[in-house]
Scaffold this motif. Sequence first.
Motif, PDB file in Angstrom:
ATOM      1  N   VAL A   8      50.999 -21.267  28.108  1.00  0.00           N
ATOM      2  CA  VAL A   8      49.790 -21.643  27.372  1.00  0.00           C
ATOM      3  C   VAL A   8      49.356 -23.023  27.858  1.00  0.00           C
ATOM      4  CG1 VAL A   8      48.739 -21.971  25.110  1.00  0.00           C
ATOM      5  CG2 VAL A   8      50.613 -20.332  25.386  1.00  0.00           C
ATOM      6  N   ALA A  10      46.573 -23.978  31.113  1.00  0.00           N
ATOM      7  CA  ALA A  10      46.592 -23.748  32.570  1.00  0.00           C
ATOM      8  C   ALA A  10      46.133 -25.006  33.300  1.00  0.00           C
ATOM      9  CB  ALA A  10      45.703 -22.559  32.917  1.00  0.00           C
ATOM     10  N   GLY A  11      46.492 -26.145  32.750  1.00  0.00           N
ATOM     11  CA  GLY A  11      46.164 -27.421  33.394  1.00  0.00           C
ATOM     12  C   GLY A  11      47.206 -27.758  34.442  1.00  0.00           C
ATOM     13  N   TYR A  65      45.078 -14.097  23.497  1.00  0.00           N
ATOM     14  CA  TYR A  65      46.519 -13.837  23.581  1.00  0.00           C
ATOM     15  C   TYR A  65      46.868 -12.351  23.725  1.00  0.00           C
ATOM     16  CZ  TYR A  65      47.334 -18.754  22.722  1.00  0.00           C
ATOM     17  OH  TYR A  65      47.372 -20.118  22.856  1.00  0.00           O
ATOM     18  N   ALA A  78      49.719 -26.637  26.452  1.00  0.00           N
ATOM     19  CA  ALA A  78      48.331 -26.902  26.079  1.00  0.00           C
ATOM     20  C   ALA A  78      48.222 -28.242  25.374  1.00  0.00           C
ATOM     21  CB  ALA A  78      47.828 -25.800  25.149  1.00  0.00           C
ATOM     22  N   GLY A  79      47.165 -28.937  25.649  1.00  0.00           N
ATOM     23  CA  GLY A  79      46.957 -30.203  24.958  1.00  0.00           C
ATOM     24  C   GLY A  79      46.295 -31.196  25.865  1.00  0.00           C
ATOM     25  N   ARG A  82      48.386 -37.870  28.579  1.00  0.00           N
ATOM     26  CA  ARG A  82      48.235 -39.297  28.317  1.00  0.00           C
ATOM     27  C   ARG A  82      47.308 -39.944  29.336  1.00  0.00           C
ATOM     28  NH1 ARG A  82      53.373 -42.945  28.056  1.00  0.00           N
ATOM     29  NH2 ARG A  82      54.130 -41.386  29.520  1.00  0.00           N
ATOM     30  N   LEU A  91      48.751 -39.537  21.154  1.00  0.00           N
ATOM     31  CA  LEU A  91      48.332 -38.141  21.324  1.00  0.00           C
ATOM     32  C   LEU A  91      48.624 -37.280  20.104  1.00  0.00           C
ATOM     33  CD1 LEU A  91      49.783 -37.335  24.856  1.00  0.00           C
ATOM     34  CD2 LEU A  91      47.382 -37.439  24.247  1.00  0.00           C
ATOM     35  N   VAL A  98      46.286 -28.522  18.431  1.00  0.00           N
ATOM     36  CA  VAL A  98      46.404 -27.598  19.570  1.00  0.00           C
ATOM     37  C   VAL A  98      47.686 -26.775  19.448  1.00  0.00           C
ATOM     38  CG1 VAL A  98      46.712 -27.486  22.088  1.00  0.00           C
ATOM     39  CG2 VAL A  98      45.061 -29.095  21.111  1.00  0.00           C
ATOM     40  N   SER A 101      47.590 -24.117  16.569  1.00  0.00           N
ATOM     41  CA  SER A 101      46.840 -22.886  16.843  1.00  0.00           C
ATOM     42  C   SER A 101      47.494 -22.080  17.971  1.00  0.00           C
ATOM     43  CB  SER A 101      45.363 -23.211  17.111  1.00  0.00           C
ATOM     44  OG  SER A 101      45.044 -23.099  18.458  1.00  0.00           O
ATOM     45  N   THR A 119      54.207 -29.998  25.494  1.00  0.00           N
ATOM     46  CA  THR A 119      53.142 -30.918  25.081  1.00  0.00           C
ATOM     47  C   THR A 119      53.702 -32.155  24.360  1.00  0.00           C
ATOM     48  OG1 THR A 119      51.725 -28.981  24.804  1.00  0.00           O
ATOM     49  CG2 THR A 119      50.968 -31.032  23.782  1.00  0.00           C
ATOM     50  N   SER A 224      48.857 -37.413  33.748  1.00  0.00           N
ATOM     51  CA  SER A 224      50.285 -37.728  33.794  1.00  0.00           C
ATOM     52  C   SER A 224      51.010 -36.774  34.749  1.00  0.00           C
ATOM     53  CB  SER A 224      50.867 -37.675  32.381  1.00  0.00           C
ATOM     54  OG  SER A 224      50.601 -36.431  31.781  1.00  0.00           O
TER      55      SER A 224
HETATM   56  P1  NAD Z   1      45.991 -30.978  31.518  1.00  0.00           P
HETATM   57  O1  NAD Z   1      44.859 -31.676  30.840  1.00  0.00           O
HETATM   58  O2  NAD Z   1      45.997 -30.859  32.983  1.00  0.00           O
HETATM   59  O3  NAD Z   1      46.123 -29.486  30.924  1.00  0.00           O
HETATM   60  C1  NAD Z   1      46.070 -29.203  29.562  1.00  0.00           C
HETATM   61  C2  NAD Z   1      45.390 -27.870  29.413  1.00  0.00           C
HETATM   62  O4  NAD Z   1      45.476 -27.469  28.027  1.00  0.00           O
HETATM   63  C3  NAD Z   1      43.895 -27.911  29.764  1.00  0.00           C
HETATM   64  O5  NAD Z   1      43.630 -26.949  30.776  1.00  0.00           O
HETATM   65  C4  NAD Z   1      43.189 -27.565  28.460  1.00  0.00           C
HETATM   66  O6  NAD Z   1      42.020 -26.818  28.627  1.00  0.00           O
HETATM   67  C5  NAD Z   1      44.272 -26.764  27.754  1.00  0.00           C
HETATM   68  N1  NAD Z   1      44.109 -26.644  26.312  1.00  0.00           N
HETATM   69  C6  NAD Z   1      43.656 -27.563  25.424  1.00  0.00           C
HETATM   70  N2  NAD Z   1      43.649 -27.066  24.187  1.00  0.00           N
HETATM   71  C7  NAD Z   1      44.123 -25.791  24.280  1.00  0.00           C
HETATM   72  C8  NAD Z   1      44.377 -24.754  23.346  1.00  0.00           C
HETATM   73  N3  NAD Z   1      44.139 -24.924  22.044  1.00  0.00           N
HETATM   74  N4  NAD Z   1      44.868 -23.564  23.809  1.00  0.00           N
HETATM   75  C9  NAD Z   1      45.110 -23.385  25.133  1.00  0.00           C
HETATM   76  N5  NAD Z   1      44.890 -24.334  26.064  1.00  0.00           N
HETATM   77  C10 NAD Z   1      44.415 -25.520  25.638  1.00  0.00           C
HETATM   78  O7  NAD Z   1      47.339 -31.695  30.990  1.00  0.00           O
HETATM   79  P2  NAD Z   1      48.793 -31.587  31.659  1.00  0.00           P
HETATM   80  O8  NAD Z   1      48.958 -32.690  32.624  1.00  0.00           O
HETATM   81  O9  NAD Z   1      49.012 -30.185  32.059  1.00  0.00           O
HETATM   82  O10 NAD Z   1      49.707 -31.941  30.389  1.00  0.00           O
HETATM   83  C11 NAD Z   1      49.834 -31.026  29.323  1.00  0.00           C
HETATM   84  C12 NAD Z   1      50.688 -31.605  28.213  1.00  0.00           C
HETATM   85  O11 NAD Z   1      52.040 -31.766  28.673  1.00  0.00           O
HETATM   86  C13 NAD Z   1      50.260 -33.002  27.735  1.00  0.00           C
HETATM   87  O12 NAD Z   1      50.408 -33.093  26.336  1.00  0.00           O
HETATM   88  C14 NAD Z   1      51.255 -33.929  28.417  1.00  0.00           C
HETATM   89  O13 NAD Z   1      51.400 -35.157  27.742  1.00  0.00           O
HETATM   90  C15 NAD Z   1      52.500 -33.076  28.336  1.00  0.00           C
HETATM   91  N6  NAD Z   1      53.602 -33.444  29.233  1.00  0.00           N
HETATM   92  C16 NAD Z   1      54.861 -33.435  28.707  1.00  0.00           C
HETATM   93  C17 NAD Z   1      55.948 -33.754  29.493  1.00  0.00           C
HETATM   94  C18 NAD Z   1      57.344 -33.717  28.909  1.00  0.00           C
HETATM   95  O14 NAD Z   1      58.258 -34.273  29.481  1.00  0.00           O
HETATM   96  N7  NAD Z   1      57.559 -33.056  27.791  1.00  0.00           N
HETATM   97  C19 NAD Z   1      55.750 -34.114  30.827  1.00  0.00           C
HETATM   98  C20 NAD Z   1      54.459 -34.083  31.347  1.00  0.00           C
HETATM   99  C21 NAD Z   1      53.374 -33.735  30.537  1.00  0.00           C
END
Ligand code: NAD
Length: 310
Positions: A8, A10-11, A65, A78-79, A82, A91, A98, A101, A119, A224
């Motif tokens: 969930v 696709a970023g 889904y 998803a989310g 930073r 955040l 996010v 849901s 996330t 990030s």
């Molecule tokens: P990103 O912005 O590239 O991708 C996030 C994706 O989530 C986007 O494509 C966005 O459209 C989608 N999204 C937003 N709301 C949504 C929803 N309700 N349902 C489905 N998709 C949704 O961000 P990223 O670089 O891929 O990072 C994602 C998350 O992972 C962030 O919160 C980041 O802080 C976290 N992260 C955590 C760790 C860790 O160690 N746990 C490490 C790196 C990143």
Amino acid sequence: MRNKLTVVGAGNVGANCAVWAAKKELGNIVLVDVAEGIPQGKGLDLSQAGPVEGYDVTISGANDYGPTANSDVVIITAGFPRQPGMSRDDLLLKNYEVIKSATEKAVAASPDCVIIVVTNPLDAMAQVAYMVSKFPRNRVIGMAGVLDSARFRTFIAMELQVSVENVTAVVLGGHGDTMVPLVRLSSVSGIPLTELIPADRLKAIVERTANGGAEIVKYLKTGSAYYAPAASAVEMAESILRDRKKVLPCSAYLEGEYGISGLYVGVPCKIGAGGIEKIYEIRLTDEETAALHKSSGAVKELVDVIKAKM
Ligand code: NAD
């Protein structure tokens, strides 16, 4: 029948989870995102890398889904990532909605899955997924320790110019500035780190590990880290889907372990087909215990803010 893995979000992290999982042929992969066309486009693109890379799984994308039904593992990325100058904690409330849901919908489609939350702020978001899913604690796991210990291992290998394969490192606590890299239990082929690296350099490496995410945010400016985070989440998914029973540091819901109750905190876990199959409670020094409790206190502050909103 092939396993099914849903990602969930696709970023950056989510798409790279799909890349690593496809290369390992963990199963058929479904990418879900709210952004129209993005998961479909990335899924198709990644499918077309299959003939070149030699993997044979289906990779599809969706904005709902339905296609995720009966997934074995759901990785939630998803989310919002930073931004420079933004702490993981900033955040919190943005990503709470996010995760809430995404968890509700993912669980309705795949009631027997194991959820891996990525996330941020990680431990608090894992707790949201746990509360919303109403799953038993073994089926909701947070990814942080695998990444944090990978960073620690990388820096140790760089310092000593040795193979990273020989470096084992233990990191406990919440995923944040208060994480607890356990120098005492980390080694290079069994040789304690304290025998190999002077105390001041070790201290610097520990600090660099704790700030490992921020160091990358500073370089990237608009987001990030994602390669290592995605690889880490997929290592956990692989251990579940192939029942590898790897011992990995994961964020788990503690019920008295380490003197902590009702909170997600990073601890060593055995990860297999059942998700978290065992939480290892290791004896800590007073100093390590204090650091772990300080770290869990930071997680509790965030969880309390969320609980007040629920
Ligand atoms: P990103 O912005 O590239 O991708 C996030 C994706 O989530 C986007 O494509 C966005 O459209 C989608 N999204 C937003 N709301 C949504 C929803 N309700 N349902 C489905 N998709 C949704 O961000 P990223 O670089 O891929 O990072 C994602 C998350 O992972 C962030 O919160 C980041 O802080 C976290 N992260 C955590 C760790 C860790 O160690 N746990 C490490 C790196 C990143």
